[in-house]
Design a protein around this motif. Structure first.
Motif, short mmCIF file in Angstrom:
data_model
loop_
_atom_site.label_atom_id
_atom_site.label_comp_id
_atom_site.label_asym_id
_atom_site.label_seq_id
_atom_site.Cartn_x
_atom_site.Cartn_y
_atom_site.Cartn_z
N GLU A 28 0.82 -1.21 0.00
CA GLU A 28 0.00 0.00 0.00
C GLU A 28 0.86 1.26 0.00
O GLU A 28 0.49 2.26 -0.64
N GLU A 31 2.43 1.69 -3.54
CA GLU A 31 1.42 2.13 -4.51
C GLU A 31 1.14 3.62 -4.38
O GLU A 31 1.02 4.33 -5.40
N ARG A 32 1.04 4.11 -3.18
CA ARG A 32 0.70 5.51 -2.99
C ARG A 32 1.87 6.43 -3.29
O ARG A 32 1.68 7.54 -3.81
N ALA A 95 -2.04 4.89 3.27
CA ALA A 95 -1.48 3.55 3.17
C ALA A 95 -1.66 2.79 4.48
O ALA A 95 -1.97 1.58 4.48
N ALA A 98 -5.29 1.59 4.69
CA ALA A 98 -5.57 0.44 3.82
C ALA A 98 -4.88 -0.82 4.32
O ALA A 98 -5.46 -1.92 4.32
N ALA A 99 -3.61 -0.70 4.77
CA ALA A 99 -2.87 -1.88 5.21
C ALA A 99 -3.44 -2.46 6.51
O ALA A 99 -3.57 -3.68 6.65
N ARG A 102 -6.65 -4.19 5.74
CA ARG A 102 -6.39 -5.49 5.10
C ARG A 102 -5.87 -6.51 6.11
O ARG A 102 -6.28 -7.68 6.11
#
Length: 285
Positions: A28, A31-32, A95, A98-99, A102
């Protein structure tokens, strides 16, 4: 209220640390940072160093302490031609959101996370009374707090990590160790992945070997292992670091500090078991 001991404060930090440290390894983050156009390495320096503002490499080299200055100079101030500190910090927080979602699933909305967030925030806000001489902590402590409990917890653990880290740098300075030398000694203890440390901090094998030779001359290494003097020095540094970190946790008292450790333990264990920190695991010998 029973007083917090350095050992109890260290345990609370140790058990919470994966909640922060995972941000350096999860996809994450990459990606960001890629979306900002700066890549993972520059993103690391821009997001963590972004709390210091749009600086060049100097303040980051000084406060991060163990990175090759050439690696930092390759990222800053170039990143600020593409993005801003605010954007880099926001990307890191997004991030983390999101992490953690998840990795922890429904637990991010649990009462336990909310309770841990409350305790960690109390410790963090109390620590601001001891900000003198702690530049990286002070910069992070000045950032706005997120709203959602799991992000409050992540932010608090992150800021507390910088509080401890600034104290650790002070202990290394008193011990007469450079950042690279401290990593060589740490690796000799067998507790960390030395190859990961060396490569991720931008040092060559030759530079690593040169400083290992210096440490042997000081009597801190015996071959590739810690000497008795080396073990004594590392123990003293860790004791000093624990003592300097203690003020952040004293407001909790022993019972609530222990409760914080109890609450974060299963959360961190879940992330570790899921491989969120696999790259930094010690090498098997």
């Amino acid at each position: 209220m029973t007083e917090v001991t350095p050992a109890l404060a260290r345990e609370a930090w140790r058990l919470a640390e994966p909640l922060h440290a995972m941000i350096y390894f999860v996809p994450e983050s990459r990606e960001r940072f890629d979306a900002l156009g700066i890549g993972a390495t520059a993103g690391y320096f821009a997001s963590r160093g972004g709390a210091l503002g749009p600086s060049g490499p100097g303040p980051v080299v000084a406060t991060f302490y163990n990175f090759n200055p050439e690696l930092v100079a390759g990222a800053l101030p170039a990143a600020w031609r593409t993005t801003t500190p605010a954007a880099a910090l926001a990307a890191r927080l997004d991030a983390a959101d999101a992490a953690l979602t998840r990795g922890l699933g429904d637990a991010v909305e649990s009462p336990e996370v909310a309770e841990a967030a409350e305790l960690a925030r109390l410790a963090t806000e109390s620590a601001t009374a001891y900000a003198a001489g702690r530049p990286l902590f002070a910069a992070h402590a000045a950032l706005d707090w997120p709203d959602r409990p799991h992000l409050v917890l992540w932010h608090a653990v992150t800021v507390l990590r910088e509080f401890r880290g600034d104290g650790h740098v002070a202990a290394l300075l008193v011990a007469g160790l450079t950042g690279l030398q401290s990593m060589v000694l740490h690796t000799a203890s067998g507790q960390v992945n030395g190859e990961f440390l060396r490569a991720s901090r931008g040092w060559s094998r030759e530079q690593w070997a040169e400083q290992a030779a210096v440490l042997r001359e000081r009597g801190l290494l015996d071959g590739e292992e810690l000497s008795d003097r080396g073990r004594e020095l590392r123990a003293r540094i860790e004791d000093d670091t624990d003592r300097l970190a203690l003020p952040a946790y004293e407001v909790l008292g022993a019972e609530r500090c222990g409760r914080l450790a109890e609450l974060v333990r299963p959360l961190s264990r879940t992330l570790v078991k899921a491989g969120f920190l696999a790259a930094a695991a010690p090498q098997r010998k």
